[in-house]
Design a protein around this motif. Structure first.
Motif, PDB file in Angstrom:
ATOM      1  N   HIS A  87     -40.271 -24.517 -18.241  1.00  0.00           N
ATOM      2  CA  HIS A  87     -41.586 -24.663 -18.853  1.00  0.00           C
ATOM      3  C   HIS A  87     -41.485 -25.009 -20.339  1.00  0.00           C
ATOM      4  O   HIS A  87     -42.396 -25.659 -20.888  1.00  0.00           O
ATOM      5  N   GLY A  88     -40.411 -24.600 -21.003  1.00  0.00           N
ATOM      6  CA  GLY A  88     -40.197 -25.022 -22.383  1.00  0.00           C
ATOM      7  C   GLY A  88     -40.017 -26.529 -22.475  1.00  0.00           C
ATOM      8  O   GLY A  88     -40.563 -27.187 -23.371  1.00  0.00           O
ATOM      9  N   THR A 147     -49.259 -22.854 -18.899  1.00  0.00           N
ATOM     10  CA  THR A 147     -48.042 -23.495 -18.411  1.00  0.00           C
ATOM     11  C   THR A 147     -48.263 -24.191 -17.066  1.00  0.00           C
ATOM     12  O   THR A 147     -47.713 -25.263 -16.824  1.00  0.00           O
ATOM     13  N   ILE A 164     -42.013 -17.856 -21.138  1.00  0.00           N
ATOM     14  CA  ILE A 164     -41.703 -19.289 -21.037  1.00  0.00           C
ATOM     15  C   ILE A 164     -40.192 -19.473 -20.992  1.00  0.00           C
ATOM     16  O   ILE A 164     -39.496 -19.133 -21.951  1.00  0.00           O
TER      17      ILE A 164
END
Length: 485
Positions: free
Chosen positions: A17-18, A157, A13
């Protein structure tokens, strides 16, 4: 899974995506359905209400940045639990775990019931939705989320990215519509803002309650610390993601509330159970489907993110010996699938009662108690271990400010307007002693648990992660257990 094949949580990640994960868990159904909580405790004072929304954003940013040091100092999944154990010992860490064992499934159950009711309502126009089909749909949604999580981080994700884009699009539509209405300058649209502070001003207790309502809409900003073991370069990405996500969320929340007030009066907002639906009925009744999609995507993505991150807490607690070892095993997709299954079982059981809101209220304010405890531990470690590697080091005034806000939000309602559920929460927390001493401190029943662990490993095709340092079933002991079984 083949004997001798080693797996572990993967750091896949990144920054983008975080940030998506933060968006996913923070922006839930609240901003669509119930923003009236702040307005209620602000005594319908529009100026105070908008000021509290702004202040909640600032408090959340400061608290999230302070909290981020936990994940950057200890970049492993379930960092909050590990941090509390290192700062205060296993006893306090267990109480953190004990609260989450029940509050997380309860929150998931309440939200999935809300989603199921929202989906099934169009099939029962003009009447209440029967409980049986609603609960069956809720169980089906939980099953789908469990299967998605079992497929690993990449699938999760991808799903979070799509659902977040959908709900951000709907929120931007609401925000831009409100801006257009205000720019056009119609008298009825500007009326609520001309004398925004003329209404009655709330007292300290009501302001604290209004803050709790507003901060609930920002809850979830600690998700990246929970999944720090799966983040690329957590020392850099956690603070960057927090600043990016919370800044954009705060701007969107403020504009959405302004848009609501540009169309609806405070009394109309208070009388509505679904403010966004009432708002779209007044503006474009034919666009109700857009709000439905926005609400559904918000709840689903928030549920998925909660399930994903909560399973990591149980994963690390199992590694530290405070939960059965089977919860720290991974499948071939590097997912702690047994921890996911446990959460789903608890949530499924809690779907059976009809009133989950009361249960959540009993444990809801413990989040700020735990945050205050973490800030105290952070200060403690600063002085006890000054040479500890800290890739990101928050300024101490931020930590003290977060601690002060935690004390204000917890103590003010108790002192000003004490309620029975405060006693219930204390009793619930203390009941953890009945499990801590026999099963954790004295480790009773370990042989029995080992045989169950062996059976479940074979049944679910899972194995311990490579990074286990304590309580590992090594290949030799695993063979012995197989023979014994």
């Amino acid at each position: 899974m083949k004997m001798g094949e080693h797996i572990q949580l993967q750091r896949v990640i990144g920054y983008f995506h975080g940030t998506i994960f933060l968006f996913s868990i923070i922006i839930g159904a609240g901003i669509f359905i119930a923003p009236k909580g702040v307005l209620k405790y602000s005594l319908l004072n529009v100026g105070v209400s908008l000021s509290i929304w702004t202040a909640c954003a600032l408090v959340s940013v400061v608290a999230a940045l302070s909290h981020a040091e936990l994940g950057t100092t200890f970049p492993r999944s379930g960092a909050q639990y590990y941090f509390l154990k290192r700062s205060f010992g296993p006893f306090i860490a267990f109480f953190y775990l004990w609260i989450h064992l029940f509050s997380t499934p309860a929150g998931i159950a309440a939200r999935v019931l809300l989603l199921a009711g929202y989906i099934t309502q169009p099939f029962y126009p003009g009447c209440f939705v029967p409980e049986v089909p609603k609960k069956c749909l809720a169980l089906a949604i939980l099953l789908c989320l469990g299967i998605l999580n079992a497929r690993g981080v990449k699938e999760v994700t991808w799903f979070q990215t799509v659902s977040t884009v959908v709900k951000i699009t709907v929120l931007c539509f609401i925000s831009l519509t409100g801006i257009v209405l205000l720019v056009r300058g119609k008298k009825e649209n500007l009326a609520r803002f001309e004398k925004a502070f003329d209404a009655e001003v709330p007292d300290a207790s009501q302001i604290a309650e209004a803050f709790l309502q507003g901060l609930y809409s920002y809850s979830g900003w600690g998700v990246l610390v929970r999944i720090a073991g799966e983040l690329k370069n957590p020392g850099e990405n956690i603070p960057k993601c927090v600043i990016t996500a919370l800044t954009l969320v705060a701007l969107i929340y403020l504009l959405v509330n302004i848009s609501y007030l540009a169309v609806l009066t405070p009394k109309e907002i208070m009388s509505s159970d679904a403010v966004a639906v009432t708002w779209i009925d007044r503006i474009i009744p034919s666009m109700q489907w857009a709000i439905s999609i926005g609400v559904s995507s918000s709840i689903v993505s928030s549920l998925n993110c909660t399930l994903f991150s909560a399973s990591r807490i149980y994963f690390v607690a199992s590694q530290e010996g405070q939960l059965p070892l089977i919860l720290s095993t991974l499948n071939i997709h590097s997912c702690p699938v047994v921890a996911v299954i446990q959460i789903l079982i608890f949530a499924s059981i809690l779907i059976i009662p009809s009133d989950l809101i009361t249960l959540i209220n009993y444990v809801g304010f413990t989040d700020w108690i735990l945050l205050g405890l973490m800030m105290t531990g952070l200060i403690k470690l600063r002085f006890q271990e000054p040479n500890l590697s800290r890739p990101y080091k928050v300024h101490l005034p931020f930590v003290f400010g977060t601690l002060a806000m935690s004390l204000f939000l917890v103590l003010t309602p108790i002192i000003k307007s004490p309620k029975m559920h405060h006693i219930y929460v204390i009793v619930f927390v203390l009941s953890g002693l009945l499990f801590y001493f026999p099963f954790v401190h004295f480790n009773l029943g370990s042989t029995y648990f080992n045989k169950i662990t062996c059976f479940l490993q074979l049944l679910l095709n899972v194995s311990p992660a490579d990074d286990l340092t304590t309580g590992i079933i090594h290949e030799e002991s695993f063979d012995d257990l197989v023979n014994d079984y």
